[in-house]
Design a protein around this motif. Structure first.
Motif, PDB file in Angstrom:
ATOM      1  N   THR A 224      34.097  57.244  48.175  1.00  0.00           N
ATOM      2  CA  THR A 224      34.122  55.821  48.144  1.00  0.00           C
ATOM      3  C   THR A 224      34.510  55.082  46.699  1.00  0.00           C
ATOM      4  O   THR A 224      34.088  55.551  45.910  1.00  0.00           O
ATOM      5  CB  THR A 224      32.857  55.329  48.513  1.00  0.00           C
ATOM      6  OG1 THR A 224      32.482  55.563  49.872  1.00  0.00           O
ATOM      7  CG2 THR A 224      32.999  53.657  48.894  1.00  0.00           C
ATOM      8  N   TRP A 225      35.594  54.546  47.041  1.00  0.00           N
ATOM      9  CA  TRP A 225      36.099  53.575  45.620  1.00  0.00           C
ATOM     10  C   TRP A 225      36.268  51.939  45.945  1.00  0.00           C
ATOM     11  O   TRP A 225      37.234  51.989  47.011  1.00  0.00           O
ATOM     12  CB  TRP A 225      37.220  54.473  44.999  1.00  0.00           C
ATOM     13  CG  TRP A 225      37.888  53.750  43.800  1.00  0.00           C
ATOM     14  CD1 TRP A 225      37.291  53.555  42.555  1.00  0.00           C
ATOM     15  CD2 TRP A 225      39.199  52.929  43.802  1.00  0.00           C
ATOM     16  NE1 TRP A 225      38.209  52.846  41.674  1.00  0.00           N
ATOM     17  CE2 TRP A 225      39.170  52.213  42.435  1.00  0.00           C
ATOM     18  CE3 TRP A 225      40.095  52.749  44.779  1.00  0.00           C
ATOM     19  CZ2 TRP A 225      40.426  51.821  41.912  1.00  0.00           C
ATOM     20  CZ3 TRP A 225      41.218  52.064  44.234  1.00  0.00           C
ATOM     21  CH2 TRP A 225      41.412  51.302  42.937  1.00  0.00           C
ATOM     22  N   ARG A 226      35.560  51.206  45.257  1.00  0.00           N
ATOM     23  CA  ARG A 226      35.654  49.774  45.539  1.00  0.00           C
ATOM     24  C   ARG A 226      35.547  49.484  47.091  1.00  0.00           C
ATOM     25  O   ARG A 226      36.375  48.956  47.714  1.00  0.00           O
ATOM     26  CB  ARG A 226      37.169  49.500  44.978  1.00  0.00           C
ATOM     27  CG  ARG A 226      37.168  49.574  43.390  1.00  0.00           C
ATOM     28  CD  ARG A 226      38.602  48.832  42.996  1.00  0.00           C
ATOM     29  NE  ARG A 226      38.649  48.942  41.540  1.00  0.00           N
ATOM     30  CZ  ARG A 226      38.235  47.837  40.679  1.00  0.00           C
ATOM     31  NH1 ARG A 226      37.834  46.744  41.301  1.00  0.00           N
ATOM     32  NH2 ARG A 226      38.252  48.272  39.581  1.00  0.00           N
ATOM     33  N   GLU A 227      34.602  50.254  47.751  1.00  0.00           N
ATOM     34  CA  GLU A 227      34.347  49.889  49.130  1.00  0.00           C
ATOM     35  C   GLU A 227      35.511  50.362  49.971  1.00  0.00           C
ATOM     36  O   GLU A 227      35.384  50.045  51.232  1.00  0.00           O
ATOM     37  CB  GLU A 227      34.118  48.474  49.516  1.00  0.00           C
ATOM     38  CG  GLU A 227      32.808  47.906  48.613  1.00  0.00           C
ATOM     39  CD  GLU A 227      32.460  46.517  48.734  1.00  0.00           C
ATOM     40  OE1 GLU A 227      33.282  45.894  49.664  1.00  0.00           O
ATOM     41  OE2 GLU A 227      31.572  45.935  48.334  1.00  0.00           O
ATOM     42  N   ARG A 228      36.314  51.157  49.353  1.00  0.00           N
ATOM     43  CA  ARG A 228      37.093  51.680  50.330  1.00  0.00           C
ATOM     44  C   ARG A 228      36.877  53.433  50.581  1.00  0.00           C
ATOM     45  O   ARG A 228      36.436  53.939  49.491  1.00  0.00           O
ATOM     46  CB  ARG A 228      38.429  51.824  49.498  1.00  0.00           C
ATOM     47  CG  ARG A 228      39.564  52.519  49.986  1.00  0.00           C
ATOM     48  CD  ARG A 228      41.103  52.365  49.319  1.00  0.00           C
ATOM     49  NE  ARG A 228      41.720  53.559  49.500  1.00  0.00           N
ATOM     50  CZ  ARG A 228      42.665  53.800  48.676  1.00  0.00           C
ATOM     51  NH1 ARG A 228      42.768  52.976  47.422  1.00  0.00           N
ATOM     52  NH2 ARG A 228      43.494  54.924  48.674  1.00  0.00           N
ATOM     53  N   THR A 229      37.212  53.919  51.633  1.00  0.00           N
ATOM     54  CA  THR A 229      36.748  55.398  51.847  1.00  0.00           C
ATOM     55  C   THR A 229      37.991  56.127  51.731  1.00  0.00           C
ATOM     56  O   THR A 229      39.148  55.727  52.003  1.00  0.00           O
ATOM     57  CB  THR A 229      36.435  55.506  53.386  1.00  0.00           C
ATOM     58  OG1 THR A 229      35.135  54.917  53.587  1.00  0.00           O
ATOM     59  CG2 THR A 229      36.101  57.079  53.491  1.00  0.00           C
TER      60      THR A 229
END
Length: 372
Positions: A224-229
């Motif tokens: 997860t990065w900046r609420e992105r999977t």
């Protein structure tokens, strides 16, 4: 006074922001190398980078940069899968090249780069250059002296941390919102991006590898990065077994799991027929081994500020080994000699990694064809 080498940088991401650009902006570096252009696929990142570091021009492609500005040297600091194309474009234009690790994804790409280097009569330096670390030569001398007998078995590991966790990527704006998903795509992952350090060092000590087998798994299929999977497309854990040309066996581990509290990241344990050599201290900013011990209690230490080019502010800036690699290439261009971070060794490490991936996928031991 020797002329200043004019350089263009390709890739204004995390490594460049944390390490390359701060090092090359120091006064002592600017006396020898001047960045005259930067390139990034994200136009605003290229523009802001040029503005922050007082660089005259910015571009969004290496081709445009090569056509738009006079250069001696191109620094390729892009994700691994772009290294070949960017380095080839620069060498085809007659420019010297520094390329980050791993040099390429495949042996074929690496061999083609070396052929282009020779055909165009340019110089190519490839990271990471452990031959530039004083400890490497010292350990090799100890091994060749017979102090541990005949090298028999070696162990080395590098545990990853996940590029999405880098503090720089938590900020805002084009210079901080740097997408880490490339690390989890085919051609990247723990072996070519992180274990490459261990493979470069262990081959510096023991020489070429002739056979490889490996195992791998994927235990954390998403990040997860900046609420992105981010869905992983490459294994996050791999164990590589190597047979060296001198008969020694070695194990290298590349993993995105937690690291050891006692064994240093990128360290090596080397067991011989009559003694051992253990790396006990690794500088975490550079990956340089700085201390090692022999069975019997002999302890040897090296200092980071004793390494070439590492003085003053360079000791406080991240990624100092990258700066050393680049400055050695600058000196090689001026002195018309081969860089010490050689393309031949980098190609061999690329083949180790490629063969390890193939061994994981096929379950079969792979024979290497390259040496250095």
């Amino acid at each position: 006074m020797a002329r200043i080498i004019r350089a263009g940088l390709v890739g204004c991401g995390s490594l460049s922001q944390r390490g390359v650009l701060p090092h090359l902006s120091q006064p002592d570096a600017r006396e020898q190398i001047q960045l005259v252009a930067v390139t990034d696929a994200v136009a605003e990142r290229a523009r802001q980078t040029a503005e922050r570091y007082g660089i005259a021009q910015s571009f969004t492609s290496v081709e445009a940069m090569l056509q738009g500005v006079e250069l001696d040297l191109v620094l390729v600091i892009t994700p691994i899968t772009h290294h070949y194309a960017h380095a080839m474009a620069a060498m085809s234009a007659g420019k010297h090249v520094y390329v980050q690790k791993a040099m390429t994804v495949t042996l074929t790409e690496a061999t083609t780069l070396l052929a282009a280097r020779d055909q165009m009569h340019v110089k190519l330096a490839a990271a990471p250059g452990y031959e530039l670390c004083t400890t490497t030569a010292h350990m090799r001398e100890v091994i060749q002296s017979g102090a541990i007998g005949k090298p028999a078995v070696a162990y080395t590991y590098t545990m990853g941390f996940g590029h999405e966790r880098e503090p720089i990527r938590a900020g805002t704006g084009a210079l901080a919102e740097i997408d880490p998903s490339w690390y989890y795509r085919p051609g990247a992952g723990p072996l070519p991006d992180v274990t490459v350090y261990s493979l470069q060092l262990i081959t510096s000590l023991l020489g070429s590898v002739r056979r490889v087998t490996a195992l791998g798994n994927m235990l954390q299929p998403t990040r997860t990065w900046r609420e992105r999977t981010i869905d992983l497309e490459t294994n996050d854990n791999q164990v590589v077994l190597m047979e060296f040309a001198n008969g020694a066996l070695g194990v290298a581990i590349g993993s995105d799991s937690q690291g050891s509290l006692t064994a240093p990241w990128g360290g090596i344990e080397l067991y011989g027929t009559s003694g051992t050599l253990n790396i006990t201290q690794v500088d975490h900013a550079s990956g340089y081994p700085l201390g090692f011990t022999l069975q019997g209690g002999q302890t040897y230490s090296h200092r980071l500020d004793a390494q070439p080019y590492l003085v003053g502010e360079h000791l406080q800036i991240e990624e100092p080994h990258v700066y050393v690699d680049i400055m050695d290439l600058v000196a090689a261009i001026r002195d018309d000699r081969a860089p010490r971070a050689t393309g031949e060794q980098a190609r061999h490490v690329v083949e180790i990694i490629e063969c390890a991936h193939r061994a994981v996928n096929t379950g079969q031991t792979q024979e290497l064809t390259s040496t250095f």
